[in-house]
Scaffold this active site. Structure first.
Site, PDB file in Angstrom:
ATOM      1  N   LYS A  88      46.399 -39.683  87.778  1.00  0.00           N
ATOM      2  CA  LYS A  88      46.022 -41.083  87.975  1.00  0.00           C
ATOM      3  C   LYS A  88      44.577 -41.210  88.429  1.00  0.00           C
ATOM      4  O   LYS A  88      44.168 -40.581  89.405  1.00  0.00           O
ATOM      5  CB  LYS A  88      46.954 -41.694  89.030  1.00  0.00           C
ATOM      6  CG  LYS A  88      46.632 -43.136  89.409  1.00  0.00           C
ATOM      7  CD  LYS A  88      47.028 -44.114  88.316  1.00  0.00           C
ATOM      8  CE  LYS A  88      46.524 -45.521  88.629  1.00  0.00           C
ATOM      9  NZ  LYS A  88      47.571 -46.478  88.857  1.00  0.00           N
ATOM     10  N   ASP A 119      54.591 -51.892  87.952  1.00  0.00           N
ATOM     11  CA  ASP A 119      53.654 -51.828  89.081  1.00  0.00           C
ATOM     12  C   ASP A 119      54.303 -52.424  90.330  1.00  0.00           C
ATOM     13  O   ASP A 119      53.623 -53.018  91.169  1.00  0.00           O
ATOM     14  CB  ASP A 119      52.331 -52.529  88.752  1.00  0.00           C
ATOM     15  CG  ASP A 119      51.226 -52.216  89.771  1.00  0.00           C
ATOM     16  OD1 ASP A 119      51.368 -51.217  90.516  1.00  0.00           O
ATOM     17  OD2 ASP A 119      50.240 -52.969  89.838  1.00  0.00           O
TER      18      ASP A 119
END
Length: 348
Positions: free
Chosen positions: A103, A251
């Site tokens: 990420k 998310d």
């Protein structure tokens, strides 16, 4: 004219972008995901962040320990990229099946991202290694320069970071996470098979007016921030088209109520309990339910090179009211759409 379907049966979905936090919060929120989804890409932005194989293995175990009996759920772990990360550590984690992806947080772009990357050049050896081994890069696509307006940060990121990066590393697999703009929707749509995107339920359902008109709604405040309705519409049209390189990524980002409802509130929507029904509502509104299963359950595994889940779940079309809050040890958690009546929900 046929009546709308009352039951939707789909292959079990996966969540390709999820925050589970840690400690008591983790124990509270994990079941809301593990009940519905087969797998989830778990974000590494803990404090301290997950930057080693050892830390990821330990975190994965804490997640698994919080999964209730009877739920069949696999957390897919990610590595938090930093300027000082050793490419060998990343490759070892990928080869051992610990890290599914890495990420990229631009430093200070979002919650717990102060350890993030200061420049692409600083992590070029890591990115080159990822390209070589076929490891996907997950990108929070916003620039963080103080002089760039918060509503323009995603569009600027495409031009100044994403496109130069993809020109330089042409074989790198990239997921442009939680896209929020027409710019990003067009960019991903026009990209090649090595570029994909996730979209959250809140960015499909709402725009910045919903968050700001008639009072500030802190539980709609997330990053990237909700944009104008023209951007919301572009996202809705992208998913409704059946485009196969966009997939479900909630998310879901829980914060205790007192951290959301304050003079300087945290960014993030805890949408795990209501996300799947929210997506179904959007697809129904767009007359695109024929593409719903692919978005939830097929496009993601296809991009990651993983098998689809072999079990199924059902959503039922009947009005239900979302809980106002969920108890934490010493506070409460306010879910996305708290207190509202929703049209679709997962059949229990």
């Amino acid at each position: 004219m046929t009546a709308p379907s009352q039951v939707l049966k789909i292959r079990r979905p996966d969540d390709w972008h999820l925050h589970l936090r840690d400690g008591d919060m983790l124990k509270t929120v994990v079941p809301y995901t593990s009940e519905i989804y087969g797998r989830a890409i778990v974000m590494p932005n803990l404090a301290p962040p997950v930057t080693t194989v050892e830390a990821a293995v330990a975190y994965r175990q804490r997640i698994l320990d919080a999964v209730p009996a009877g739920h069949n759920f696999t957390p897919l772990m990610t590595c938090y990229l930093t300027d000082s990360l050793d490419p060998n550590e990343l490759e070892r984690g990928f080869n051992e099946g610990v890290f599914t992806a890495a990420k990229l947080y631009p430093a200070n772009a979002t919650t717990n991202s102060s350890h993030g990357v200061t420049s692409i050049d600083a992590i070029m050896p890591v990115l080159e290694r990822m390209e070589k081994i076929g490891m996907p890069l997950l990108v929070h696509g916003e620039v963080t320069h103080a002089d760039i307006d918060i509503f323009d940060r995603e569009a600027h990121f495409i031009e100044s970071v994403m496109e130069p990066l993809r020109q330089r590393l042409t074989a790198l697999k990239v997921v442009f996470e939680h896209i929020t703009t027409k710019d990003a929707a067009d960019y991903v749509h026009d990209g090649n098979e090595r570029l994909a995107a996730t979209i959250t339920p809140q960015h499909l359902m709402f725009n910045r007016n919903h968050m700001l008109v008639g009072g500030v709604r802190p539980h709609l405040y997330c990053l990237p921030i909700l944009k104008r309705n023209i951007h919301q519409q572009a996202l809705r049209e992208l998913v409704a088209s059946g485009f196969n390189r966009v997939f479900l990524g909630t998310d879901s980002a829980p914060h205790a109520r007192h951290r959301k409802e304050s003079s300087c509130g945290c960014a993030g929507c805890f949408n795990a309990p209501t996300a799947l029904g929210s997506y179904a509502t959007v697809f129904e509104e767009m007359n695109a339910l024929q593409h719903f299963e692919a978005f939830c359950s097929v496009n993601g595994p296809q991009f990651y090179g993983l098998p689809v889940n072999d079990t199924f779940i059902e959503l039922v079309r009947e009005e239900q009211q979302v809980a106002e809050s969920i108890a934490l040890t010493d506070d409460t958690l306010v879910p996305f759409l708290a207190g509202e009546t929703v049209r679709w929900s997962v059949k229990q």
